[in-house]
Write a protein that holds these residues in place. Structure first.
Motif, PDB file in Angstrom:
ATOM      1  N   MET A 100       0.694  -1.218  -0.124  1.00 16.02           N
ATOM      2  CA  MET A 100      -0.069  -0.065   0.017  1.00 16.02           C
ATOM      3  C   MET A 100       0.814   1.261  -0.107  1.00 16.02           C
ATOM      4  N   GLY A 101       2.143   1.394   0.531  1.00 13.12           N
ATOM      5  CA  GLY A 101       2.681   2.695   0.743  1.00 13.12           C
ATOM      6  C   GLY A 101       2.413   3.324   2.122  1.00 13.12           C
ATOM      7  N   ALA A 102       3.177   4.400   2.136  1.00 11.52           N
ATOM      8  CA  ALA A 102       2.905   5.172   3.424  1.00 11.52           C
ATOM      9  C   ALA A 102       1.477   5.794   3.218  1.00 11.52           C
ATOM     10  N   ALA A 103       0.641   5.565   4.299  1.00  7.49           N
ATOM     11  CA  ALA A 103      -0.577   5.941   4.390  1.00  7.49           C
ATOM     12  C   ALA A 103      -0.975   7.307   5.137  1.00  7.49           C
ATOM     13  N   GLY A 104      -0.112   7.281   5.965  1.00  3.18           N
ATOM     14  CA  GLY A 104      -0.409   8.654   6.943  1.00  3.18           C
ATOM     15  C   GLY A 104       0.895   9.432   7.379  1.00  3.18           C
ATOM     16  N   ILE A 105       0.655  10.522   7.893  1.00  2.78           N
ATOM     17  CA  ILE A 105       1.719  11.029   8.560  1.00  2.78           C
ATOM     18  C   ILE A 105       1.058  11.729  10.159  1.00  2.78           C
ATOM     19  N   GLU A 106       2.186  11.741  10.883  1.00  2.00           N
ATOM     20  CA  GLU A 106       1.632  12.405  12.455  1.00  2.00           C
ATOM     21  C   GLU A 106       1.696  13.835  12.304  1.00  2.00           C
ATOM     22  N   CYS A 107       0.575  14.214  12.867  1.00  2.00           N
ATOM     23  CA  CYS A 107       0.302  15.445  12.874  1.00  2.00           C
ATOM     24  C   CYS A 107       1.267  16.471  13.936  1.00  2.00           C
ATOM     25  N   GLN A 108       1.997  17.537  13.226  1.00  2.00           N
ATOM     26  CA  GLN A 108       3.013  18.042  14.154  1.00  2.00           C
ATOM     27  C   GLN A 108       2.129  19.136  15.199  1.00  2.00           C
ATOM     28  N   ASP A 109       1.107  19.570  14.962  1.00  2.00           N
ATOM     29  CA  ASP A 109       0.405  20.273  15.953  1.00  2.00           C
ATOM     30  C   ASP A 109      -0.316  19.447  16.962  1.00  2.00           C
ATOM     31  N   ASN A 110      -0.712  18.208  16.604  1.00  2.00           N
ATOM     32  CA  ASN A 110      -1.681  17.405  17.516  1.00  2.00           C
ATOM     33  C   ASN A 110      -0.936  16.210  17.438  1.00  2.00           C
ATOM     34  N   PRO A 111       0.046  15.819  18.113  1.00  2.00           N
ATOM     35  CA  PRO A 111       0.895  14.722  18.230  1.00  2.00           C
ATOM     36  C   PRO A 111       0.211  13.476  18.364  1.00  2.00           C
ATOM     37  N   ALA A 112      -0.863  13.326  18.990  1.00  2.00           N
ATOM     38  CA  ALA A 112      -1.667  12.438  19.309  1.00  2.00           C
ATOM     39  C   ALA A 112      -2.420  11.831  18.063  1.00  2.00           C
ATOM     40  N   GLY A 113      -2.241  12.198  16.916  1.00  2.00           N
ATOM     41  CA  GLY A 113      -3.005  12.030  15.832  1.00  2.00           C
ATOM     42  C   GLY A 113      -2.071  11.636  14.558  1.00  2.00           C
ATOM     43  N   LEU A 114      -2.943  10.918  13.594  1.00  2.00           N
ATOM     44  CA  LEU A 114      -2.065  10.646  12.381  1.00  2.00           C
ATOM     45  C   LEU A 114      -3.173  11.005  11.195  1.00  2.00           C
ATOM     46  N   HIS A 115      -2.812  11.754  10.413  1.00  2.00           N
ATOM     47  CA  HIS A 115      -3.527  12.338   9.263  1.00  2.00           C
ATOM     48  C   HIS A 115      -3.464  11.083   8.162  1.00  2.00           C
ATOM     49  N   LEU A 116      -4.555  10.801   7.667  1.00  2.00           N
ATOM     50  CA  LEU A 116      -4.335   9.741   6.333  1.00  2.00           C
ATOM     51  C   LEU A 116      -4.331  10.467   5.300  1.00  2.00           C
ATOM     52  N   LEU A 117      -3.509  10.263   4.362  1.00  2.00           N
ATOM     53  CA  LEU A 117      -3.098  10.924   3.214  1.00  2.00           C
ATOM     54  C   LEU A 117      -4.111  10.602   2.054  1.00  2.00           C
ATOM     55  N   GLU A 118      -5.465  11.607   1.923  1.00  2.00           N
ATOM     56  CA  GLU A 118      -6.592  11.144   1.309  1.00  2.00           C
ATOM     57  C   GLU A 118      -6.264  11.556   0.076  1.00  2.00           C
ATOM     58  N   SER A 119      -5.283  12.330  -0.536  1.00  2.00           N
ATOM     59  CA  SER A 119      -4.851  12.552  -1.712  1.00  2.00           C
ATOM     60  C   SER A 119      -4.512  11.387  -2.542  1.00  2.00           C
ATOM     61  N   GLU A 120      -4.169  10.181  -1.963  1.00  2.00           N
ATOM     62  CA  GLU A 120      -3.516   8.909  -2.149  1.00  2.00           C
ATOM     63  C   GLU A 120      -4.334   7.811  -2.038  1.00  2.00           C
ATOM     64  N   TYR A 121      -5.322   7.865  -1.012  1.00  2.00           N
ATOM     65  CA  TYR A 121      -6.093   6.799  -0.798  1.00  2.00           C
ATOM     66  C   TYR A 121      -7.554   7.246  -0.379  1.00  2.00           C
ATOM     67  N   ILE A 122      -8.505   6.133  -0.583  1.00  2.00           N
ATOM     68  CA  ILE A 122      -9.935   6.235  -0.295  1.00  2.00           C
ATOM     69  C   ILE A 122      -9.888   5.546   0.897  1.00  2.00           C
ATOM     70  N   ALA A 123     -10.329   6.056   1.927  1.00  2.00           N
ATOM     71  CA  ALA A 123     -10.463   5.197   3.336  1.00  2.00           C
ATOM     72  C   ALA A 123     -11.810   4.867   3.820  1.00  2.00           C
ATOM     73  N   GLU A 124     -12.062   3.632   4.163  1.00  2.00           N
ATOM     74  CA  GLU A 124     -13.322   3.473   4.668  1.00  2.00           C
ATOM     75  C   GLU A 124     -13.150   2.739   6.127  1.00  2.00           C
ATOM     76  N   VAL A 125     -13.993   3.052   7.091  1.00  2.00           N
ATOM     77  CA  VAL A 125     -13.793   2.371   8.668  1.00  2.00           C
ATOM     78  C   VAL A 125     -15.129   1.673   8.620  1.00  2.00           C
ATOM     79  N   LEU A 126     -14.930   0.218   8.611  1.00  2.00           N
ATOM     80  CA  LEU A 126     -16.142  -0.656   8.688  1.00  2.00           C
ATOM     81  C   LEU A 126     -16.301  -1.516   9.964  1.00  2.00           C
ATOM     82  N   ASP A 127     -17.763  -1.466  10.421  1.00  2.00           N
ATOM     83  CA  ASP A 127     -17.996  -2.210  11.606  1.00  2.00           C
ATOM     84  C   ASP A 127     -17.341  -3.644  11.566  1.00  2.00           C
ATOM     85  N   LEU A 128     -16.908  -4.057  12.597  1.00  2.00           N
ATOM     86  CA  LEU A 128     -16.124  -5.245  12.802  1.00  2.00           C
ATOM     87  C   LEU A 128     -16.732  -6.638  12.400  1.00  2.00           C
TER      88      LEU A 128
END
Length: 90
Positions: A1-29
Protein backbone atom coordinates in the motif's frame (compact mmCIF):
# COMPACT_ATOMS: atom_id res chain seq x y z
CA UNK A 1 0.00 0.00 0.00
CA UNK A 2 2.80 2.44 0.78
CA UNK A 3 2.86 5.20 3.36
CA UNK A 4 -0.75 5.94 4.28
CA UNK A 5 -0.41 8.70 6.83
CA UNK A 6 1.70 11.26 8.61
CA UNK A 7 1.84 12.28 12.25
CA UNK A 8 0.30 15.67 12.93
CA UNK A 9 2.94 18.13 14.12
CA UNK A 10 0.42 20.36 15.90
CA UNK A 11 -1.50 17.47 17.45
CA UNK A 12 0.99 14.61 18.00
CA UNK A 13 -1.71 12.26 19.31
CA UNK A 14 -3.03 11.99 15.76
CA UNK A 15 -2.19 10.59 12.37
CA UNK A 16 -3.53 12.19 9.18
CA UNK A 17 -4.47 9.81 6.39
CA UNK A 18 -3.13 10.93 3.00
CA UNK A 19 -6.54 11.20 1.39
CA UNK A 20 -4.95 12.55 -1.78
CA UNK A 21 -3.49 9.03 -2.23
CA UNK A 22 -6.12 6.80 -0.63
CA UNK A 23 -9.82 6.28 -0.25
CA UNK A 24 -10.40 5.13 3.32
CA UNK A 25 -13.34 3.36 4.86
CA UNK A 26 -13.84 2.36 8.48
CA UNK A 27 -16.06 -0.71 8.68
CA UNK A 28 -17.94 -2.29 11.57
CA UNK A 29 -16.11 -5.41 12.73
CA UNK A 30 -19.24 -7.57 12.75
CA UNK A 31 -21.35 -6.26 9.85
CA UNK A 32 -18.65 -4.82 7.52
CA UNK A 33 -20.86 -1.74 7.12
CA UNK A 34 -19.37 1.79 7.31
CA UNK A 35 -19.28 3.35 10.77
CA UNK A 36 -19.68 7.09 11.48
CA UNK A 37 -16.68 9.20 12.59
CA UNK A 38 -15.89 8.64 16.25
CA UNK A 39 -16.78 4.92 16.18
CA UNK A 40 -14.19 2.17 15.94
CA UNK A 41 -13.83 -0.23 13.06
CA UNK A 42 -11.44 -1.86 10.62
CA UNK A 43 -9.50 0.40 8.26
CA UNK A 44 -10.05 -0.48 4.59
CA UNK A 45 -7.96 1.33 1.97
CA UNK A 46 -8.03 1.78 -1.79
CA UNK A 47 -4.76 3.14 -3.19
CA UNK A 48 -5.29 5.77 -5.89
CA UNK A 49 -1.69 5.83 -7.12
CA UNK A 50 -0.98 2.21 -8.07
CA UNK A 51 -1.42 1.76 -11.79
CA UNK A 52 0.34 -1.58 -12.26
CA UNK A 53 -0.89 -3.31 -9.13
CA UNK A 54 -3.86 -1.49 -7.63
CA UNK A 55 -5.23 -2.54 -4.27
CA UNK A 56 -8.97 -2.06 -4.08
CA UNK A 57 -10.69 -2.21 -0.70
CA UNK A 58 -7.64 -3.68 1.04
CA UNK A 59 -8.61 -4.78 4.54
CA UNK A 60 -5.69 -3.71 6.73
CA UNK A 61 -6.80 -5.45 9.91
CA UNK A 62 -6.08 -2.19 11.79
CA UNK A 63 -8.72 -1.16 14.30
CA UNK A 64 -9.06 2.62 14.10
CA UNK A 65 -11.24 5.52 15.15
CA UNK A 66 -11.53 8.70 13.08
CA UNK A 67 -11.51 11.86 15.17
CA UNK A 68 -14.44 13.92 13.83
CA UNK A 69 -13.17 17.19 15.34
CA UNK A 70 -11.25 19.68 13.17
CA UNK A 71 -7.51 19.31 13.72
CA UNK A 72 -5.47 22.10 15.27
CA UNK A 73 -3.18 22.18 12.23
CA UNK A 74 -6.04 22.90 9.82
CA UNK A 75 -5.43 19.82 7.67
CA UNK A 76 -8.48 18.76 5.65
CA UNK A 77 -7.40 15.09 5.81
CA UNK A 78 -9.04 12.58 8.13
CA UNK A 79 -7.25 12.17 11.47
CA UNK A 80 -6.97 8.91 13.36
CA UNK A 81 -6.52 8.97 17.12
CA UNK A 82 -3.12 7.40 17.72
CA UNK A 83 -3.66 7.14 21.47
CA UNK A 84 -6.50 4.74 20.71
CA UNK A 85 -4.09 2.48 18.79
CA UNK A 86 -1.68 2.44 21.74
CA UNK A 87 -4.50 1.38 24.09
CA UNK A 88 -5.36 -1.52 21.78
CA UNK A 89 -1.74 -2.74 21.72
CA UNK A 90 -1.44 -3.11 25.51
Amino acid sequence: MGAAGIECQDNPAGLHLLESEYIAEVLDLETSQPVPPGRTGELVLTNLGRLGSPLIRYRTGDIVRVDPRPCLCGSPFARFEVAFWAERMI
